[in-house]
Write a protein that holds these residues in place. Structure first.
Motif, PDB file in Angstrom:
ATOM      1  N   ARG A   5       1.422   8.346   1.842  1.00 32.18           N
ATOM      2  CA  ARG A   5       1.866   6.792   1.185  1.00 32.18           C
ATOM      3  C   ARG A   5       0.526   6.060   1.428  1.00 32.18           C
ATOM      4  O   ARG A   5       0.441   5.296   0.456  1.00 32.18           O
ATOM      5  CB  ARG A   5       3.039   6.543   2.069  1.00 32.18           C
ATOM      6  CG  ARG A   5       4.253   7.487   1.733  1.00 32.18           C
ATOM      7  CD  ARG A   5       5.627   6.834   2.530  1.00 32.18           C
ATOM      8  NE  ARG A   5       5.800   5.543   2.274  1.00 32.18           N
ATOM      9  CZ  ARG A   5       6.851   5.326   1.502  1.00 32.18           C
ATOM     10  NH1 ARG A   5       7.081   6.220   0.648  1.00 32.18           N
ATOM     11  NH2 ARG A   5       7.046   3.953   1.063  1.00 32.18           N
ATOM     12  N   GLN A   6       0.058   5.691   2.713  1.00 35.70           N
ATOM     13  CA  GLN A   6      -0.971   5.041   2.882  1.00 35.70           C
ATOM     14  C   GLN A   6      -2.246   5.411   2.031  1.00 35.70           C
ATOM     15  O   GLN A   6      -2.830   4.691   1.428  1.00 35.70           O
ATOM     16  CB  GLN A   6      -1.510   4.820   4.479  1.00 35.70           C
ATOM     17  CG  GLN A   6      -0.229   4.005   5.204  1.00 35.70           C
ATOM     18  CD  GLN A   6       0.065   2.694   4.714  1.00 35.70           C
ATOM     19  OE1 GLN A   6      -1.031   2.173   5.027  1.00 35.70           O
ATOM     20  NE2 GLN A   6       1.468   2.622   5.012  1.00 35.70           N
ATOM     21  N   LEU A   7      -2.545   6.696   1.658  1.00 37.61           N
ATOM     22  CA  LEU A   7      -3.573   7.165   1.245  1.00 37.61           C
ATOM     23  C   LEU A   7      -3.305   6.451  -0.509  1.00 37.61           C
ATOM     24  O   LEU A   7      -4.144   6.418  -1.113  1.00 37.61           O
ATOM     25  CB  LEU A   7      -3.751   8.528   1.242  1.00 37.61           C
ATOM     26  CG  LEU A   7      -4.278   9.136   2.608  1.00 37.61           C
ATOM     27  CD1 LEU A   7      -4.383  10.577   2.763  1.00 37.61           C
ATOM     28  CD2 LEU A   7      -5.831   8.346   2.505  1.00 37.61           C
TER      29      LEU A   7
ATOM     30  N   CYS B  79      -4.269  -1.074   4.978  1.00 41.37           N
ATOM     31  CA  CYS B  79      -3.671   0.515   5.252  1.00 41.37           C
ATOM     32  C   CYS B  79      -3.834   0.757   6.438  1.00 41.37           C
ATOM     33  O   CYS B  79      -4.892   0.594   7.149  1.00 41.37           O
ATOM     34  CB  CYS B  79      -4.615   1.156   4.227  1.00 41.37           C
ATOM     35  SG  CYS B  79      -4.529   0.817   2.266  1.00 41.37           S
ATOM     36  N   ASN B  80      -2.571   1.195   7.154  1.00 42.44           N
ATOM     37  CA  ASN B  80      -2.523   1.516   8.396  1.00 42.44           C
ATOM     38  C   ASN B  80      -2.963   3.126   8.745  1.00 42.44           C
ATOM     39  O   ASN B  80      -2.615   3.998   7.555  1.00 42.44           O
ATOM     40  CB  ASN B  80      -1.224   1.190   8.919  1.00 42.44           C
ATOM     41  CG  ASN B  80      -0.823  -0.323   9.438  1.00 42.44           C
ATOM     42  OD1 ASN B  80      -1.983  -0.836   9.803  1.00 42.44           O
ATOM     43  ND2 ASN B  80       0.112  -0.737   9.126  1.00 42.44           N
ATOM     44  N   VAL B  81      -3.447   3.353   9.598  1.00 43.93           N
ATOM     45  CA  VAL B  81      -3.830   4.919   9.922  1.00 43.93           C
ATOM     46  C   VAL B  81      -2.561   5.114  10.481  1.00 43.93           C
ATOM     47  O   VAL B  81      -2.076   4.510  11.499  1.00 43.93           O
ATOM     48  CB  VAL B  81      -5.211   5.066  10.677  1.00 43.93           C
ATOM     49  CG1 VAL B  81      -5.320   6.455  10.835  1.00 43.93           C
ATOM     50  CG2 VAL B  81      -6.210   4.255  10.058  1.00 43.93           C
TER      51      VAL B  81
ATOM     52  N   PRO C 226       0.811  -1.144  -0.017  1.00 42.91           N
ATOM     53  CA  PRO C 226       0.071  -0.022  -0.136  1.00 42.91           C
ATOM     54  C   PRO C 226       0.724   1.425   0.060  1.00 42.91           C
ATOM     55  O   PRO C 226       0.277   2.313  -0.164  1.00 42.91           O
ATOM     56  CB  PRO C 226      -0.803  -0.153   1.264  1.00 42.91           C
ATOM     57  CG  PRO C 226       0.192  -0.817   2.157  1.00 42.91           C
ATOM     58  CD  PRO C 226       0.988  -1.704   1.309  1.00 42.91           C
ATOM     59  N   SER C 227       2.195   1.290  -0.056  1.00 42.51           N
ATOM     60  CA  SER C 227       3.035   2.469   0.453  1.00 42.51           C
ATOM     61  C   SER C 227       3.142   3.394  -0.583  1.00 42.51           C
ATOM     62  O   SER C 227       3.877   4.433  -0.212  1.00 42.51           O
ATOM     63  CB  SER C 227       4.353   1.849   1.239  1.00 42.51           C
ATOM     64  OG  SER C 227       4.967   1.055   0.142  1.00 42.51           O
TER      65      SER C 227
END
Lengths: 480, 480
Positions: A207-209, A196-198, A163-164
């Motif tokens: 990055r996660q977005l 995806c981590n908050v 996801p990064s």
């Protein structure tokens, strides 16, 4: 089997109202213009990178996501059903260090490959996830390529996308297209799990977005996971952490639904406490177990599948009594809570800094044990075995009873590493503790590994893709 | 907190009907003329030493016993309330061997005394029971005297009487009379817990019956415990074991009530499986956890307090990962099941052959953990901590928030043996695993021991009694 539900209906209401207020009054930060644009277009209050949500908006968005869904594996026997009463298990994700016996060192790609093989062999795990161990001998910018290729070659299970960044997500999606026959096919029947981590509290970083937006657009399954260590990223009360977790997970899921309504989404949870004397994370304690059970209630009220953080979490640096009880207390809570997706369920050691080969197989035993435990008790006339009592009578024994002889092979769960040997026999065998027996277990298991079949043309296309993309990123990888 | 109830109402009915049939059609053997006489007088069918029970008779007798009751300790702060939502904990009972660090050997009276001191110090245990460790250096026929004296001197908790003969029971009752001021007082307010094991299947032997009849006549609290290893003393199905356990426990309780209606009685349970390959007992597995949860449902339906067998049971010979997870899976089941009396809750190792000093303190940590876990989650406006979010904001941390600073000392449970140290610190400290840290823990705890006050005249009378009775039994004991 029933769920264990520590929150009253009134407490659930209080948490829901608290979540509405936190979302409306404090809001959530999104470090990506596209996310802000989508929320603005949906009528929410955008102030710089901060979004404040109308009461009820987040739950209304979550309602677009399905309550259950399938993920396709390259071996159809390993397709996954997510949601309802179903549970799927994934090993540790992301540790930089490996522990094998008494040796602890940087993880390598060879170690990661061995762990992928053990995942395929375990019978307890449903997906290898994305990174069971960081391969420190592979350049950072091409790791996503190398490990996706390894997951595809060494297992025939559903795997997870990176996801990064947008680039990494696009690469992972392209590899999935090669395996499953094109973009249209994977959009219709999703194949990738993405976590995806908050950046808790209340922040999604760029990055996660990028990952979240890419995979949502491609219709893959997205797990949105608040990462809450109470005392550090959340207040020091379980109730407050539950409110925050609800807002963070729903905010991510709402964004996924704005990108593509109906996209498979999973409410994430990773909730533990901090040792307030040292500031170190603590795992397997009462607050995280209670938090998990309550998380299940909240997820069912929202009506979405949910992920439990653990798994078999422990702060212990060794595969010892502490590791055993902390792992079980976390994993059992996930079962009691009815978690649908159990990440970090094998090998996690030392607060997630280490993947332990020994704990990997020891934890698989816990998954097996609890799967059996939560199947419940069969009660019918035959299971009452009155005939056996008539046969044996008061003071007798049942070893030779007909009822026993018919059932002895599979009447009880059997462990793979735990022992029931008496002291003399155990001593003659070298007095091996659970960790030492686990070494023998994973070595024996690994020796039986056979790669699942993979179409040669597909494999060639994947290898060419990985080599080309690595070269574009300035690296040479040897994956032939 | 809710209970975890795996049996449906229909399954409970099936088990109740099965128990009625087993009690009526197979019956229970009692090796004592007084027991047979009492059952015959109550109109039951006595055939040799076998008693067959009318449908409903056993439950009707059980209804004479109170749903909850008190036991008086010599320190009133340690009085016990048995039944309802209350739980009391007792360490391992009866192991012949002791394990201290890497040494495993015959238990001695000095070891047993150290364990009594640890029981008094633990804060987790409510009663030492009867024999936390067999003192092999004390002659068999006077052990009951020596250990009752030690329990009275070294702890101020409720202790247990010896059930194994009329003589031993009379001695234990006499010692209780000395401590509490006479027979009339202990009959009015009972002070002794007595556990009588059934010689499962479906048989009470003369020794346990002598104890049961003596203590019941004296109005002390009697636990009747079927000892069921499925495959050996019970059929190989959980449902059948539950039926058998119900009949055996109720048959014992019915006898207690025939001796003296209203006597405090506890339904016992000790339910585990056998490793069907080796014939060795297995502990901590799914069948015993399910069996415990179901036992709670059955006991609540009958309306009596009940004892769970475990506790912190394990088959492991070492204080390792297996010991940790098997202990927790048994103890957690007792909590989920709402057990009122948890025997064998500290120190049990190697299938009950060993009391381990290290596991003793490790298990006390599990009791503490679960007591906190089953207190539930506080949910109110203050616990939601919205102010802390306003103070910290997205992307911040809560270490210095006012909400944290007000609560950091006791917001989370803290272990006594488990570590959250990072790897460097842990390594510098000697890389001690949980068992090694447990050694340090019990040594430090034991160093703080102070004997609870005991009236000198009472102590002198007890010592004289023990010396005199030992002499009558042909032994000399030094208890001054």
């Amino acid at each position: 089997m029933p769920r264990f539900e520590p929150l009253s209906a009134e407490a659930l209401d209080t948490i829901e109202r608290g979540a509405d207020r936190l979302a409306a009054e404090v809001g959530v930060q999104f470090d990506h213009p596209r996310a802000l644009e989508l929320f603005r277009a949906a009528g929410q209050t955008v102030d710089g990178s901060l979004v404040r949500f109308d009461h009820g908006f987040l739950r209304a968005q979550a309602a677009f996501a399905p309550e259950t869904f399938h993920l396709r594996a390259r071996n159809p026997e390993h397709n996954l059903l997510i949601g309802g009463d179903h549970m799927v298990f994934c090993p540790a994700q992301g540790p930089p260090f490996v522990r094998i016996g008494d040796e602890r060192r940087d993880g390598t790609m060879a170690d990661a490959e061995a762990l992928l093989k053990l995942t395929q062999l375990s019978g307890s795990l449903d997906t290898p996830g994305r990174n069971v161990l960081e391969p420190n001998d592979v350049p950072l910018d091409v790791r996503h390529l190398v490990r996706a290729l390894a997951a595809i070659r060494l297992t025939d299970l559903v795997w997870s996308g990176e996801p990064s960044s947008t680039g990494a997500a696009d690469d992972c999606l392209r590899m999935a297209e090669i395996v499953f026959g094109g973009r249209e096919k994977i959009e219709r029947e999703p194949v990738l799990f993405v976590n995806c981590n908050v950046n808790s509290p209340l922040r999604f970083d760029v990055r996660q977005l990028e990952g979240l937006l890419s995979y949502a657009a491609a219709g893959q399954a997205v797990i949105v996971t608040p990462f809450l260590l109470m005392g550090a990223m959340a207040p020091v009360s379980v109730a407050a952490a539950l409110v925050q977790q609800t807002v963070e997970a729903l905010a991510g899921v709402a964004l996924v639904q704005l990108v593509r309504p109906g996209t498979r989404s999973v409410l994430g949870s990773f909730l533990s406490s901090t040792d307030m004397q040292s500031g170190s994370p603590a795992f397997g304690g009462p607050e995280s177990a209670l938090g998990l059970c309550a998380s299940g209630q909240i997820a069912r009220r929202i009506g979405l599948p949910w992920r439990s953080g653990g798994g078999t979490l422990t702060a212990s640096p060794a595969v010892d009594y502490q590791a055993g009880y902390e792992a079980l207390n976390t994993l059992q809570a996930a079962f009691l809570a009815g978690a649908n997706v159990c990440w970090q369920s094998a090998g996690w050691l030392e607060g997630g800094l280490v993947t332990s080969f020994e704990k990997f197989v020891a934890d698989c035993e816990l998954i097996d044990l609890l799967c059996r435990q939560f199947r419940g008790i069969e009660v019918d006339e035959e299971s009452l075995a009155l005939d056996a009592h008539v046969e044996v009578g008061p003071g007798g024994h049942f070893f030779g009873a007909a009822h026993t002889l018919e059932r002895f092979r599979d009447c009880f769960w059997r462990p793979t590493v735990a022992t029931t040997e008496n002291f003399d026999r155990w001593t003659r065998g070298g007095s091996l503790d659970h960790a030492a027996r686990a070494t023998r277990r994973w070595q024996e298991l690994l020796a039986t590994y056979e790669a699942p079949p993979l179409d040669a043309a597909v494999e060639e296309e994947l290898v060419e893709f990985v080599e080309r993309r690595a070269a574009e990123l300035g690296d040479v990888v040897s994956v032939r």
